[in-house]
Design an enzyme around this catalytic site. Structure first.
Site, PDB file in Angstrom:
ATOM      1  N   ARG A   1       4.006  -6.977   9.387  1.00  0.00           N
ATOM      2  CA  ARG A   1       3.450  -5.872  10.183  1.00  0.00           C
ATOM      3  C   ARG A   1       4.091  -5.804  11.561  1.00  0.00           C
ATOM      4  O   ARG A   1       4.288  -4.721  12.113  1.00  0.00           O
ATOM      5  CB  ARG A   1       1.935  -6.030  10.297  1.00  0.00           C
ATOM      6  CG  ARG A   1       1.202  -5.729   8.975  1.00  0.00           C
ATOM      7  CD  ARG A   1      -0.219  -6.196   9.046  1.00  0.00           C
ATOM      8  NE  ARG A   1      -1.037  -5.801   7.896  1.00  0.00           N
ATOM      9  CZ  ARG A   1      -2.212  -6.336   7.612  1.00  0.00           C
ATOM     10  NH1 ARG A   1      -2.713  -7.297   8.399  1.00  0.00           N
ATOM     11  NH2 ARG A   1      -2.904  -5.945   6.563  1.00  0.00           N
TER      12      ARG A   1
ATOM     13  N   PHE B   1     -14.062   3.349   9.808  1.00  0.00           N
ATOM     14  CA  PHE B   1     -12.768   3.660   9.198  1.00  0.00           C
ATOM     15  C   PHE B   1     -12.783   3.616   7.663  1.00  0.00           C
ATOM     16  O   PHE B   1     -11.768   3.850   7.019  1.00  0.00           O
ATOM     17  CB  PHE B   1     -11.690   2.702   9.724  1.00  0.00           C
ATOM     18  CG  PHE B   1     -11.983   1.236   9.497  1.00  0.00           C
ATOM     19  CD1 PHE B   1     -11.689   0.615   8.277  1.00  0.00           C
ATOM     20  CD2 PHE B   1     -12.544   0.459  10.506  1.00  0.00           C
ATOM     21  CE1 PHE B   1     -11.954  -0.724   8.063  1.00  0.00           C
ATOM     22  CE2 PHE B   1     -12.824  -0.896  10.291  1.00  0.00           C
ATOM     23  CZ  PHE B   1     -12.525  -1.485   9.067  1.00  0.00           C
TER      24      PHE B   1
ATOM     25  N   LYS C   1       0.830  -1.201   0.000  1.00  0.00           N
ATOM     26  CA  LYS C   1       0.000   0.000   0.000  1.00  0.00           C
ATOM     27  C   LYS C   1       0.876   1.268   0.000  1.00  0.00           C
ATOM     28  O   LYS C   1       2.112   1.177   0.087  1.00  0.00           O
ATOM     29  CB  LYS C   1      -0.967  -0.084   1.182  1.00  0.00           C
ATOM     30  CG  LYS C   1      -1.924  -1.292   1.019  1.00  0.00           C
ATOM     31  CD  LYS C   1      -3.096  -1.307   1.997  1.00  0.00           C
ATOM     32  CE  LYS C   1      -2.784  -1.937   3.312  1.00  0.00           C
ATOM     33  NZ  LYS C   1      -3.997  -2.226   4.124  1.00  0.00           N
TER      34      LYS C   1
ATOM     35  N   GLU D   1     -10.258 -11.133  -6.079  1.00  0.00           N
ATOM     36  CA  GLU D   1      -9.367  -9.959  -6.007  1.00  0.00           C
ATOM     37  C   GLU D   1      -8.342  -9.973  -7.140  1.00  0.00           C
ATOM     38  O   GLU D   1      -8.024  -8.919  -7.707  1.00  0.00           O
ATOM     39  CB  GLU D   1      -8.675  -9.916  -4.638  1.00  0.00           C
ATOM     40  CG  GLU D   1      -9.650  -9.584  -3.511  1.00  0.00           C
ATOM     41  CD  GLU D   1      -9.020  -9.620  -2.124  1.00  0.00           C
ATOM     42  OE1 GLU D   1      -7.811  -9.934  -1.999  1.00  0.00           O
ATOM     43  OE2 GLU D   1      -9.747  -9.326  -1.155  1.00  0.00           O
TER      44      GLU D   1
ATOM     45  N   THR E   1      -3.714  -7.531  11.843  1.00  0.00           N
ATOM     46  CA  THR E   1      -4.070  -6.248  11.213  1.00  0.00           C
ATOM     47  C   THR E   1      -3.442  -5.053  11.926  1.00  0.00           C
ATOM     48  O   THR E   1      -2.908  -4.153  11.274  1.00  0.00           O
ATOM     49  CB  THR E   1      -5.609  -6.095  11.213  1.00  0.00           C
ATOM     50  OG1 THR E   1      -6.178  -7.233  10.556  1.00  0.00           O
ATOM     51  CG2 THR E   1      -6.039  -4.828  10.511  1.00  0.00           C
TER      52      THR E   1
ATOM     53  N   HIS F   1      -1.775  -5.577   2.070  1.00  0.00           N
ATOM     54  CA  HIS F   1      -3.018  -6.354   2.027  1.00  0.00           C
ATOM     55  C   HIS F   1      -2.701  -7.749   1.516  1.00  0.00           C
ATOM     56  O   HIS F   1      -1.905  -7.904   0.596  1.00  0.00           O
ATOM     57  CB  HIS F   1      -4.024  -5.696   1.073  1.00  0.00           C
ATOM     58  CG  HIS F   1      -5.176  -6.601   0.721  1.00  0.00           C
ATOM     59  ND1 HIS F   1      -6.285  -6.735   1.525  1.00  0.00           N
ATOM     60  CD2 HIS F   1      -5.363  -7.460  -0.312  1.00  0.00           C
ATOM     61  CE1 HIS F   1      -7.114  -7.627   0.985  1.00  0.00           C
ATOM     62  NE2 HIS F   1      -6.576  -8.083  -0.134  1.00  0.00           N
TER      63      HIS F   1
ATOM     64  N   ASN G   1      -0.895  -0.133   7.686  1.00  0.00           N
ATOM     65  CA  ASN G   1      -0.247  -1.392   8.050  1.00  0.00           C
ATOM     66  C   ASN G   1       0.422  -2.051   6.843  1.00  0.00           C
ATOM     67  O   ASN G   1       0.619  -3.256   6.803  1.00  0.00           O
ATOM     68  CB  ASN G   1      -1.255  -2.326   8.733  1.00  0.00           C
ATOM     69  CG  ASN G   1      -2.425  -2.662   7.827  1.00  0.00           C
ATOM     70  OD1 ASN G   1      -2.427  -2.322   6.654  1.00  0.00           O
ATOM     71  ND2 ASN G   1      -3.420  -3.339   8.371  1.00  0.00           N
TER      72      ASN G   1
ATOM     73  N   TYR H   1     -12.408  -2.722  -1.169  1.00  0.00           N
ATOM     74  CA  TYR H   1     -12.765  -2.724   0.255  1.00  0.00           C
ATOM     75  C   TYR H   1     -14.284  -2.696   0.478  1.00  0.00           C
ATOM     76  O   TYR H   1     -14.754  -2.269   1.532  1.00  0.00           O
ATOM     77  CB  TYR H   1     -12.082  -1.560   0.978  1.00  0.00           C
ATOM     78  CG  TYR H   1     -10.639  -1.864   1.368  1.00  0.00           C
ATOM     79  CD1 TYR H   1     -10.296  -3.048   2.037  1.00  0.00           C
ATOM     80  CD2 TYR H   1      -9.612  -0.956   1.113  1.00  0.00           C
ATOM     81  CE1 TYR H   1      -8.988  -3.318   2.409  1.00  0.00           C
ATOM     82  CE2 TYR H   1      -8.296  -1.226   1.486  1.00  0.00           C
ATOM     83  CZ  TYR H   1      -8.000  -2.413   2.138  1.00  0.00           C
ATOM     84  OH  TYR H   1      -6.707  -2.683   2.526  1.00  0.00           O
TER      85      TYR H   1
ATOM     86  N   ARG I   1      -0.838 -14.707   4.495  1.00  0.00           N
ATOM     87  CA  ARG I   1      -1.470 -14.090   5.666  1.00  0.00           C
ATOM     88  C   ARG I   1      -0.604 -14.297   6.913  1.00  0.00           C
ATOM     89  O   ARG I   1      -0.485 -13.414   7.748  1.00  0.00           O
ATOM     90  CB  ARG I   1      -2.863 -14.692   5.914  1.00  0.00           C
ATOM     91  CG  ARG I   1      -3.905 -14.314   4.877  1.00  0.00           C
ATOM     92  CD  ARG I   1      -4.464 -12.930   5.029  1.00  0.00           C
ATOM     93  NE  ARG I   1      -5.310 -12.760   6.192  1.00  0.00           N
ATOM     94  CZ  ARG I   1      -6.051 -11.674   6.406  1.00  0.00           C
ATOM     95  NH1 ARG I   1      -6.058 -10.674   5.525  1.00  0.00           N
ATOM     96  NH2 ARG I   1      -6.776 -11.562   7.482  1.00  0.00           N
TER      97      ARG I   1
HETATM   98  P1  DAT Z   1      -6.564  -7.124   7.019  1.00  0.00           P
HETATM   99  O1  DAT Z   1      -5.881  -6.080   6.155  1.00  0.00           O
HETATM  100  O2  DAT Z   1      -5.650  -7.649   8.096  1.00  0.00           O
HETATM  101  O3  DAT Z   1      -7.232  -8.208   6.219  1.00  0.00           O
HETATM  102  P2  DAT Z   1      -9.257  -6.076   7.502  1.00  0.00           P
HETATM  103  O4  DAT Z   1      -9.677  -6.762   6.243  1.00  0.00           O
HETATM  104  O5  DAT Z   1     -10.042  -6.351   8.737  1.00  0.00           O
HETATM  105  O6  DAT Z   1      -7.715  -6.355   7.832  1.00  0.00           O
HETATM  106  O7  DAT Z   1      -9.288  -4.493   7.272  1.00  0.00           O
HETATM  107  C1  DAT Z   1      -8.845  -3.933   6.056  1.00  0.00           C
HETATM  108  C2  DAT Z   1      -7.990  -2.736   6.349  1.00  0.00           C
HETATM  109  O8  DAT Z   1      -8.785  -1.739   6.993  1.00  0.00           O
HETATM  110  C3  DAT Z   1      -6.856  -3.004   7.326  1.00  0.00           C
HETATM  111  O9  DAT Z   1      -5.704  -3.497   6.676  1.00  0.00           O
HETATM  112  C4  DAT Z   1      -6.633  -1.659   7.928  1.00  0.00           C
HETATM  113  C5  DAT Z   1      -8.021  -1.057   7.975  1.00  0.00           C
HETATM  114  N1  DAT Z   1      -8.666  -1.234   9.275  1.00  0.00           N
HETATM  115  C6  DAT Z   1      -9.204  -2.374   9.771  1.00  0.00           C
HETATM  116  N2  DAT Z   1      -9.713  -2.187  10.998  1.00  0.00           N
HETATM  117  C7  DAT Z   1      -9.483  -0.879  11.282  1.00  0.00           C
HETATM  118  C8  DAT Z   1      -9.751  -0.042  12.399  1.00  0.00           C
HETATM  119  N3  DAT Z   1     -10.371  -0.507  13.492  1.00  0.00           N
HETATM  120  N4  DAT Z   1      -9.348   1.256  12.351  1.00  0.00           N
HETATM  121  C9  DAT Z   1      -8.726   1.758  11.251  1.00  0.00           C
HETATM  122  N5  DAT Z   1      -8.433   1.033  10.157  1.00  0.00           N
HETATM  123  C10 DAT Z   1      -8.811  -0.266  10.170  1.00  0.00           C
HETATM  124 MG    MG Z   2      -8.859  -8.107   4.941  1.00  0.00          MG
END
Ligand code: DAT
Ligand code: MG
Length: 150
Positions: free
Chosen positions: A102, A57, A9, A126, A91, A115, A112, A49, A85
């Site tokens: 991470r 968020f 990212k 995807e 995350t 993805h 972070n 997303y 993963r």
């Molecule tokens: P991951 O990227 O580990 O699959 P996710 O799919 O739950 O995590 O969320 C997608 C992205 O959204 C994640 O990389 C960062 C952001 N994100 C997730 N939870 C968040 C939160 N509580 N506050 C801010 N950003 C968040």
């Molecule tokens: Mg995810």
């Protein structure tokens, strides 16, 4: 052979961590099937997303993903989705285990770095969202008998 979508990212590009992170996937044994640098549009970010639409968020996440270039990769290998993963880690950078990407490079939840698809079904969707079929390259890896193929 399983494929997964990885995004490095905008924070990863800006922090010049591309080489360090791609190296981890390569040394594990996953191989590149596709790679491109993209200035992500709002529409692509929304589609990618979509599952998070409505969360507090979400808008900030779209703003972040469109704030600069992203490197999109397709990685291939045995159990590629789960392996990627586990290399990526939790995350929230503050909770990600040391040794994960991470855990070693991120402190933020949103920023972070990376993805990775979370299931083979989502990975297929995807990969199709980010890459045209002709942008993916199939080739015979010369080291699969050593790395562990299938
Ligand atoms: P991951 O990227 O580990 O699959 P996710 O799919 O739950 O995590 O969320 C997608 C992205 O959204 C994640 O990389 C960062 C952001 N994100 C997730 N939870 C968040 C939160 N509580 N506050 C801010 N950003 C968040
Ligand atoms: Mg995810």
């Amino acid at each position: 052979m399983e494929r997964t979508l990885i995004l490095l990212k905008p924070d990863c590009i800006q922090r010049r961590l591309v080489g360090a992170i791609v190296q981890r996937f390569e040394q594990k044994g996953l191989r590149l099937a596709g790679m491109k640098l993209v200035q992500v549009s709002h529409s692509l970010a929304e589609q990618h997303y979509a599952v998070h639409k409505g969360k507090p968020f979400y808008e900030s996440l779209l703003q972040f993903l469109t704030s600069g270039p992203t490197l999109a990769l397709v990685l291939e290998g045995r159990e590629a989705v789960a392996v990627a993963r586990s290399l990526i880690g939790a995350t929230d950078g503050t909770k990600a285990a040391p040794g994960t990407i991470r855990g070693d490079f991120a402190l933020s939840v949103q920023n972070n770095l990376i993805h990775g698809s979370d299931s083979p079904e989502n990975a297929a969707a995807e990969v199709a969202l980010w890459f045209k079929p002709e942008e993916l390259v199939s080739y015979q890896p010369v080291d699969s008998s050593w790395i562990g193929g299938r």
